[in-house]
Write a protein that holds these residues in place. Structure first.
Motif, PDB file in Angstrom:
ATOM      1  N   SER A  11       0.829  -1.280  -0.193  1.00 26.40           N
ATOM      2  CA  SER A  11       0.022  -0.063   0.065  1.00 26.40           C
ATOM      3  C   SER A  11       1.015   1.270   0.085  1.00 26.40           C
ATOM      4  CB  SER A  11      -0.987  -0.102   1.250  1.00 26.40           C
ATOM      5  OG  SER A  11      -0.138  -0.016   2.344  1.00 26.40           O
ATOM      6  N   PHE A  12       1.795   1.190   0.501  1.00 27.10           N
ATOM      7  CA  PHE A  12       3.048   2.531   0.654  1.00 27.10           C
ATOM      8  C   PHE A  12       3.413   2.789  -0.669  1.00 27.10           C
ATOM      9  CE2 PHE A  12       7.046   4.326   1.158  1.00 27.10           C
ATOM     10  CZ  PHE A  12       6.753   5.554   1.565  1.00 27.10           C
ATOM     11  N   SER A  13       4.078   1.572  -1.286  1.00 29.38           N
ATOM     12  CA  SER A  13       4.614   1.941  -2.616  1.00 29.38           C
ATOM     13  C   SER A  13       3.274   2.398  -3.588  1.00 29.38           C
ATOM     14  CB  SER A  13       4.936   0.474  -3.130  1.00 29.38           C
ATOM     15  OG  SER A  13       6.281   0.150  -2.399  1.00 29.38           O
ATOM     16  N   MET A  14       2.206   1.593  -3.340  1.00 28.92           N
ATOM     17  CA  MET A  14       1.259   2.084  -4.258  1.00 28.92           C
ATOM     18  C   MET A  14       0.701   3.830  -4.341  1.00 28.92           C
ATOM     19  SD  MET A  14      -1.307  -1.068  -4.618  1.00 28.92           S
ATOM     20  CE  MET A  14      -2.530  -0.492  -5.565  1.00 28.92           C
ATOM     21  N   ARG A  17       3.643   5.928  -5.717  1.00 24.77           N
ATOM     22  CA  ARG A  17       3.571   6.263  -6.779  1.00 24.77           C
ATOM     23  C   ARG A  17       2.247   7.000  -7.281  1.00 24.77           C
ATOM     24  NH1 ARG A  17       6.968   3.398 -10.298  1.00 24.77           N
ATOM     25  NH2 ARG A  17       5.178   3.464 -11.822  1.00 24.77           N
ATOM     26  N   ALA A  18       1.344   6.748  -6.846  1.00 28.01           N
ATOM     27  CA  ALA A  18      -0.127   7.393  -7.081  1.00 28.01           C
ATOM     28  C   ALA A  18      -0.125   8.752  -7.041  1.00 28.01           C
ATOM     29  CB  ALA A  18      -1.330   6.849  -6.090  1.00 28.01           C
ATOM     30  N   ARG A  19       0.713   9.381  -5.932  1.00 27.93           N
ATOM     31  CA  ARG A  19       0.622  10.698  -5.498  1.00 27.93           C
ATOM     32  C   ARG A  19       1.589  11.562  -6.807  1.00 27.93           C
ATOM     33  NH1 ARG A  19       4.351   9.556  -1.113  1.00 27.93           N
ATOM     34  NH2 ARG A  19       2.262   9.314   0.155  1.00 27.93           N
ATOM     35  N   ASN A  20       2.309  10.811  -7.426  1.00 27.38           N
ATOM     36  CA  ASN A  20       3.102  11.680  -8.562  1.00 27.38           C
ATOM     37  C   ASN A  20       2.419  11.282  -9.784  1.00 27.38           C
ATOM     38  OD1 ASN A  20       5.127  12.517  -7.247  1.00 27.38           O
ATOM     39  ND2 ASN A  20       5.795  10.320  -6.694  1.00 27.38           N
ATOM     40  N   ARG A  21       1.226  10.921  -9.958  1.00 22.16           N
ATOM     41  CA  ARG A  21       0.296  10.390 -11.103  1.00 22.16           C
ATOM     42  C   ARG A  21      -0.877  11.534 -11.445  1.00 22.16           C
ATOM     43  NH1 ARG A  21       4.580   8.386 -11.248  1.00 22.16           N
ATOM     44  NH2 ARG A  21       4.777   6.312 -11.827  1.00 22.16           N
ATOM     45  N   ASP A  22      -1.143  11.500 -12.307  1.00 25.27           N
ATOM     46  CA  ASP A  22      -2.347  12.428 -12.815  1.00 25.27           C
ATOM     47  C   ASP A  22      -3.717  12.030 -12.670  1.00 25.27           C
ATOM     48  OD1 ASP A  22      -2.740  10.686 -15.056  1.00 25.27           O
ATOM     49  OD2 ASP A  22      -2.478  12.108 -16.282  1.00 25.27           O
ATOM     50  N   SER A  23      -3.918  11.026 -11.665  1.00 25.23           N
ATOM     51  CA  SER A  23      -5.329  10.337 -11.392  1.00 25.23           C
ATOM     52  C   SER A  23      -5.760  10.754  -9.866  1.00 25.23           C
ATOM     53  CB  SER A  23      -5.310   8.881 -11.808  1.00 25.23           C
ATOM     54  OG  SER A  23      -6.660   8.508 -11.262  1.00 25.23           O
ATOM     55  N   VAL A  24      -6.556  11.550  -9.755  1.00 23.57           N
ATOM     56  CA  VAL A  24      -6.963  11.871  -8.314  1.00 23.57           C
ATOM     57  C   VAL A  24      -7.817  10.837  -7.561  1.00 23.57           C
ATOM     58  CG1 VAL A  24      -8.298  13.316  -6.626  1.00 23.57           C
ATOM     59  CG2 VAL A  24      -6.845  14.187  -8.556  1.00 23.57           C
ATOM     60  N   PRO A  25      -8.583   9.965  -8.350  1.00 22.75           N
ATOM     61  CA  PRO A  25      -9.257   8.933  -8.022  1.00 22.75           C
ATOM     62  C   PRO A  25      -8.397   7.940  -7.713  1.00 22.75           C
ATOM     63  CG  PRO A  25     -10.556   9.690  -9.844  1.00 22.75           C
ATOM     64  CD  PRO A  25      -9.167  10.453  -9.858  1.00 22.75           C
ATOM     65  N   MET A  28      -6.398   8.792  -4.073  1.00 25.43           N
ATOM     66  CA  MET A  28      -7.372   8.474  -3.019  1.00 25.43           C
ATOM     67  C   MET A  28      -7.607   7.184  -2.555  1.00 25.43           C
ATOM     68  SD  MET A  28     -11.378  10.102  -2.659  1.00 25.43           S
ATOM     69  CE  MET A  28     -12.058   8.497  -3.710  1.00 25.43           C
ATOM     70  N   ILE A  29      -7.820   6.217  -3.512  1.00 25.32           N
ATOM     71  CA  ILE A  29      -7.982   5.023  -3.064  1.00 25.32           C
ATOM     72  C   ILE A  29      -6.920   4.440  -2.460  1.00 25.32           C
ATOM     73  CG2 ILE A  29      -8.551   2.860  -3.957  1.00 25.32           C
ATOM     74  CD1 ILE A  29     -10.362   4.048  -5.991  1.00 25.32           C
ATOM     75  N   ALA A  30      -5.709   4.674  -3.164  1.00 25.77           N
ATOM     76  CA  ALA A  30      -4.237   4.280  -2.713  1.00 25.77           C
ATOM     77  C   ALA A  30      -4.090   4.846  -1.368  1.00 25.77           C
ATOM     78  CB  ALA A  30      -3.135   4.552  -3.404  1.00 25.77           C
ATOM     79  N   ALA A  31      -4.453   6.106  -1.178  1.00 26.93           N
ATOM     80  CA  ALA A  31      -4.270   6.680   0.507  1.00 26.93           C
ATOM     81  C   ALA A  31      -5.245   6.162   1.240  1.00 26.93           C
ATOM     82  CB  ALA A  31      -4.563   8.212   0.063  1.00 26.93           C
ATOM     83  N   TRP A  32      -6.276   5.828   1.063  1.00 27.89           N
ATOM     84  CA  TRP A  32      -7.211   5.177   1.946  1.00 27.89           C
ATOM     85  C   TRP A  32      -6.612   3.685   2.627  1.00 27.89           C
ATOM     86  CZ3 TRP A  32     -11.302   6.137   5.136  1.00 27.89           C
ATOM     87  CH2 TRP A  32     -12.045   7.447   4.976  1.00 27.89           C
ATOM     88  N   PHE A  33      -6.163   3.031   1.451  1.00 32.08           N
ATOM     89  CA  PHE A  33      -5.770   1.740   1.677  1.00 32.08           C
ATOM     90  C   PHE A  33      -4.321   1.801   2.373  1.00 32.08           C
ATOM     91  CE2 PHE A  33      -2.952  -1.908  -0.571  1.00 32.08           C
ATOM     92  CZ  PHE A  33      -3.631  -2.970   0.180  1.00 32.08           C
ATOM     93  N   SER A  34      -3.643   2.628   1.902  1.00 32.50           N
ATOM     94  CA  SER A  34      -2.248   2.758   2.604  1.00 32.50           C
ATOM     95  C   SER A  34      -2.455   3.144   4.128  1.00 32.50           C
ATOM     96  CB  SER A  34      -1.338   3.828   2.120  1.00 32.50           C
ATOM     97  OG  SER A  34      -0.082   4.215   2.778  1.00 32.50           O
ATOM     98  N   ASN A  35      -3.426   4.407   4.278  1.00 29.74           N
ATOM     99  CA  ASN A  35      -3.438   4.788   6.080  1.00 29.74           C
ATOM    100  C   ASN A  35      -4.135   3.591   6.726  1.00 29.74           C
ATOM    101  OD1 ASN A  35      -2.235   7.165   6.108  1.00 29.74           O
ATOM    102  ND2 ASN A  35      -3.682   7.732   4.070  1.00 29.74           N
ATOM    103  N   GLY A  36      -5.141   2.957   6.292  1.00 31.58           N
ATOM    104  CA  GLY A  36      -5.843   1.786   6.870  1.00 31.58           C
ATOM    105  C   GLY A  36      -4.721   0.608   7.394  1.00 31.58           C
TER     106      GLY A  36
END
Length: 92
Positions: A11-14, A17-25, A28-36
């Motif tokens: 989840s941390f790796s996801m 990488r997601a925070r450096n991409r152009d897809s906000v959704p 958001m999903i990766a951040a929920w997963f990582s923090n959980g």
């Protein structure tokens, strides 16, 4: 311990990488997963009093999770067409 540590770094790796991409959704999903998973991991470590006996399974799980999370992220990014340089205009 190894499984939850694995999931933590997937989840941390996801999310990294997601925070450096152009897809906000995707971010958001990766951040929920990582923090959980982060919360669950530290609840586990506190419950078992963070003994040194957890070091090897935790470290093995996080290394494997990091490598796996990167591969999963690259697959998702290809499916979404998410890129890190969408703001850069091609030079004509």
């Amino acid at each position: 311990m190894m499984l939850i540590a694995f999931l933590q770094n997937v989840s941390f790796s996801m999310v990294s990488r997601a925070r450096n991409r152009d897809s906000v959704p995707y971010h958001m999903i990766a951040a929920w997963f990582s923090n959980g998973v982060w919360f669950a991991t530290f609840a586990y470590l506190v419950h078992f009093k963070l003994t040194w006996m957890l070091f090897i399974p935790y470290t093995c799980g996080t290394v494997a999770g990091s490598l796996t999370g990167t591969q999963i992220s690259m697959f998702i990014e290809r499916m979404l067409g998410a890129t890190s340089d969408s703001h850069v205009k091609p030079v004509a």
